[in-house]
Design an enzyme around this catalytic site. Sequence first.
Site, PDB file in Angstrom:
ATOM      1  N   CYS A 121       0.781  -1.261  -0.031  1.00  0.00           N
ATOM      2  CA  CYS A 121       0.189   0.056  -0.136  1.00  0.00           C
ATOM      3  C   CYS A 121       0.933   1.443   0.056  1.00  0.00           C
ATOM      4  CB  CYS A 121      -1.013  -0.021   1.226  1.00  0.00           C
ATOM      5  SG  CYS A 121      -2.294  -1.279   1.214  1.00  0.00           S
ATOM      6  N   ASP A 122       0.407   2.040  -0.736  1.00  0.00           N
ATOM      7  CA  ASP A 122       0.730   3.761  -0.639  1.00  0.00           C
ATOM      8  C   ASP A 122       2.088   3.848  -0.429  1.00  0.00           C
ATOM      9  OD1 ASP A 122      -1.942   3.719  -1.384  1.00  0.00           O
ATOM     10  OD2 ASP A 122      -2.652   4.892   0.237  1.00  0.00           O
ATOM     11  N   CYS A 189      -6.417  -1.324  -3.037  1.00  0.00           N
ATOM     12  CA  CYS A 189      -7.802  -0.867  -3.549  1.00  0.00           C
ATOM     13  C   CYS A 189      -7.536  -1.001  -4.990  1.00  0.00           C
ATOM     14  CB  CYS A 189      -8.225   0.395  -3.071  1.00  0.00           C
ATOM     15  SG  CYS A 189      -8.515   0.603  -1.349  1.00  0.00           S
ATOM     16  N   GLU A 438      -2.522  14.696   2.333  1.00  0.00           N
ATOM     17  CA  GLU A 438      -3.031  14.063   0.950  1.00  0.00           C
ATOM     18  C   GLU A 438      -4.525  14.487   1.028  1.00  0.00           C
ATOM     19  OE1 GLU A 438      -1.900  10.052  -0.804  1.00  0.00           O
ATOM     20  OE2 GLU A 438      -3.817   9.591   0.340  1.00  0.00           O
ATOM     21  N   SER A 464      -4.477  11.754  -3.518  1.00  0.00           N
ATOM     22  CA  SER A 464      -4.572  10.141  -3.549  1.00  0.00           C
ATOM     23  C   SER A 464      -4.703  10.061  -5.068  1.00  0.00           C
ATOM     24  CB  SER A 464      -5.848   9.806  -2.893  1.00  0.00           C
ATOM     25  OG  SER A 464      -6.078   8.404  -3.260  1.00  0.00           O
TER      26      SER A 464
END
Length: 556
Positions: A121-122, A189, A438, A464
């Site tokens: 993730c991210d 996601c 963000e 994002s």
Amino acid sequence: MDCTRSYWNGRKAVHRRTMMKGAGYCDSDIKTKPHIGVANTYMEGSPGTAHLRTLVEKIKQGIWAAGGIPVEFGVPATCGNVANGAEELKYEQAARDIVAASIEFVAKVHRFDGLVTVASCDNIIAGCYLAMARLNIPTLCVTGGSMTAGIYKGQKMVQAQLDVAVLGGESEEVLLELEEHVCPSFGACPSMGTANTMQMTGEIINFVVPGTGTLPSTDNLKLRRSKEAGEMIVEMTKADRKPSDLITRETLMNAIAFAMATAASTNIVLHLIAIANELGIKITLDDFDHYASKLPCIVGVIPSGPYTVVDFHYAGGALTVMKMIESQIYTNVPTMDGRTWKELLANVEAKSSDIIRTLADPLFKEPGLKILKGNLSPTGSIVRPTGVPAEMKQFSGKARVFSSDLDSFAAIERGEIVAGDVIVIRYEGCVGAPGMTELMVTTDALIAHGLHKSVGLISDARFSGFNYGAIVGHVTPEAAKGGLIALIEEGDIISVDTVQGTINLDVPENIIAERRKKWVCPPPKVKTGLLALYAKNCRTADEGGAMQPWLDDETN
């Protein structure tokens, strides 16, 4: 690689071997086999990380089978969506450095011969990449993959759509139903957010085994590929293939080209520049601008199209994109297994589809990312053109000025933002936030209230990968550094052209000069802890935004 080095052998290493034996490792393994660190970003509280233990077990099996010894350790991880709409979201950017420092610390103390990171993730996966470049030992990353889309009343549904629905007046009953369906599996996601952007980009920069970055979490091929990755890292360690051998400036330029073709998350700009800094390679916004003039977007993954990353994977994934843009990339650079990209792509059969097109028949005429410059951002700001409505490709309007995402959101909810306005959110950059917030709720609210086709937004914060609209981020210099964005007043006219790449404050220079004389930087929003440390040590956004203060010493 010398596995018999004195760190684990001889009288002076008795205390080290004792610790390893106390943890269950055998003497011959400790003394003679490659020590492979396995950095696990497992965390129970997110579908992107809650399944990583299963992958790690397969990786460790592969390491043992190939003649190495795995040493698993934990790395702090969070999910950005947990902090969505809250002040804590500003921790996300600083977390990248914490992840990198955590891996660096353990790897240095244990003097691992090789390293595997496991992440989804991210900024967590970006932090892993940062550490991998910094350590410069044989290393690879196994990604957690993408989750499948949820199905609600026969329609695909992803997390970003739920975020908008929350602000769009849906009933509590509908929202509860959506909650139950929107995250149906483990994995990141499934849109072109930062998580999937970094997973697939890992293949391009030789951190992720080609063809595996977007393997869905639900596909059990991921388990077999994880075991193979464990075997591969031992082979890489014995051959001493390090990031400095596998990542050249041309490799990173290929990653920039890939970002343009896929409409990657705007955060990739921060991450690629920061990774390059660790390797002593100079990458600037001008390099992104170079490819923006050459490559259109050919990938239709949400939010640039209707498809998920799972769809993207089964349409050919990152390797098919690279095949489609082969004429525009450096093909003589190495891949992880020793082949060149030319040799690797020779075996890739790319078929055009609605998900991945050819350069001759792109999904958009525009690039996936665009650098904007002007008096408001002389060093550069970033927009994702494929997410900008046609009505807003060029826009001009009156400034509505706020100092936080939440304040701007509240104004939208009160009906104070109208068509023709340009929202300005400032003092939310790397130093001002601190942490480079963000922005999420303002962008979602614009969509929920039908304003994204008539209202612009500019900020020194970031977005994002889920977000879309006429939104421009990373404005530098940021407000807290005295950038022109700090001098904007209510009602000023701001003009943005995402086609020509310009962003300007339409105020006479003499008035700007008078405002600058009166400007006083507000006191820091945070004065203690991690965020205060980050604010004092981070690079500017156009330099990657990482805590890399030593770069100043290198250039003096």
